[in-house]
Design an enzyme around this catalytic site. Structure first.
Site, mmCIF file in Angstrom:
data_model
loop_
_atom_site.group_PDB
_atom_site.id
_atom_site.type_symbol
_atom_site.label_atom_id
_atom_site.label_comp_id
_atom_site.label_asym_id
_atom_site.label_seq_id
_atom_site.Cartn_x
_atom_site.Cartn_y
_atom_site.Cartn_z
ATOM 1 N N GLY A 106 0.450 -8.980 -1.845
ATOM 2 C CA GLY A 106 1.838 -9.409 -1.757
ATOM 3 C C GLY A 106 2.293 -9.388 -0.316
ATOM 4 N N GLY A 165 1.414 -5.825 1.438
ATOM 5 C CA GLY A 165 0.120 -5.164 1.374
ATOM 6 C C GLY A 165 -0.800 -5.729 0.320
ATOM 7 N N ASP A 189 12.174 -7.274 -9.045
ATOM 8 C CA ASP A 189 11.360 -8.489 -9.136
ATOM 9 C C ASP A 189 10.626 -8.553 -10.469
ATOM 10 O OD1 ASP A 189 10.363 -10.908 -8.301
ATOM 11 O OD2 ASP A 189 8.817 -10.065 -7.009
#
Length: 308
Positions: free
Chosen positions: A33, A36, A145
């Site tokens: 992502g 990382g 999210d």
């Protein structure tokens, strides 16, 4: 700042923590992502998930969430830990990166799980997802999210959230979001972190599972100022799998639940109401019992992710 491309760890590489000196053998990358990458690693015969990040402060916020969830677990229950290790690693280039290690799950994304197990598992999987959100809301965070890519499901409808990079303390601006799940995108509220933000995203996720083409048709064919939560609700009412939950979804889209705990109780009530009376024991009742008996918290799930 370094880019995630510079964080490549090769298969077979052995990582040794700078401070705690624990060693992990890299098996493969699980996902990546903005902040990382996550790798499947092995330590003394057990499989774990290791997330290596770009920035210590950014990664620390995820670690803080996992630590708080750890404290919520009942003591002596045999539950596997959310967080296994926190340390730094030093590459041959001399650069150092923070990492943490978490439990690992063998699971599937919700669409794949339902395709393999059948749509009849959707109510129970949805209920278990709400329970996961309730754990976060009880500690004062929104997941942020929430989307199909950040949910894994396994046997008995067990569900886990992955990628805690978007978790945001209540009252602050959502750190990470995906437009189609964002209530601001649908002109249905702000991007301020609260329980309602997650529940709105949950409702959109349900619609995407069963009316994905129609959902994306709306987003591509409607002017931004004309989008509304009513568009999402109409798709839910038209989908046979979602029709029994349309009242619940309308309430979630309107911000009508205080948090996921209240929402989960209401969801379970719908499950009771729509179960077939001809069956002495509804299928989902058996599944719910099996899931509880197996112990949701003790399952071999991994958290954290970074798969956004």
């Amino acid at each position: 700042m370094a880019t995630s491309a510079k964080l490549d760890l090769d298969r077979g590489m052995v990582i040794t923590g700078k401070w705690r000196r624990r060693r992990y053998r890299v098996e493969r990358m699980l996902g990546e992502g903005a902040n990382g990458k996550v790798y499947l690693v092995q330590q003394e015969g057990r499989l774990l998930a290791l997330k290596v990040g770009l920035d210590t402060a950014d990664l620390q916020s995820e670690i803080n969430v996992l630590k708080a969830l750890e404290k919520q677990q009942p003591r002596g229950g045999g539950a596997s830990p959310y967080l296994v290790d926190v340390d730094d690693l030093k590459l041959v280039s001399g650069k150092e990166y923070p990492f943490y290690v978490m439990r690992y799950v063998r699971g599937a994304k919700l669409p794949a799980f339902l395709a393999a197990s059948g749509d009849e598992w959707f109510p129970l999987a949805g209920y278990n997802l709400l329970l996961r959100l309730a754990e976060l809301h009880a500690s004062g965070w929104a997941f942020g999210d929430l989307k199909v890519d950040n949910v894994l499901a396994a046997e008995y409808g067990r569900v886990e959230l992955i990628d805690y990079g978007g978790v945001t303390a209540f009252g602050k601006g959502i750190r990470q979001f995906t437009e189609i799940y964002d209530r601001g995108y649908w002109n249905a509220g702000t991007r301020s972190s609260d329980a309602g933000y997650d529940l709105f995203s949950f409702a959109v996720l349900c619609v995407q599972l069963f009316a994905e083409k129609e959902l994306y048709r709306i987003t591509s064919g409607t002017l931004p100022q004309n989008r509304s939560a009513g568009d999402v609700l109409k798709l839910a009412q038209d989908a046979p799998q979602l029709r029994p939950f349309s009242g619940w979804l309308a309430r979630a889209l309107a911000g009508g639940f205080a948090d996921a705990a209240e929402a989960s109780h209401a969801w379970k009530a719908v499950m009771h109401r729509v179960s077939r009376p001809a069956k002495p024991v509804p299928w989902w009742t058996k599944a719910l019992f099996l899931a509880a008996a197996a112990g949701l918290a003790a399952s071999a799930f991994w958290l954290g992710g970074g798969l956004g």
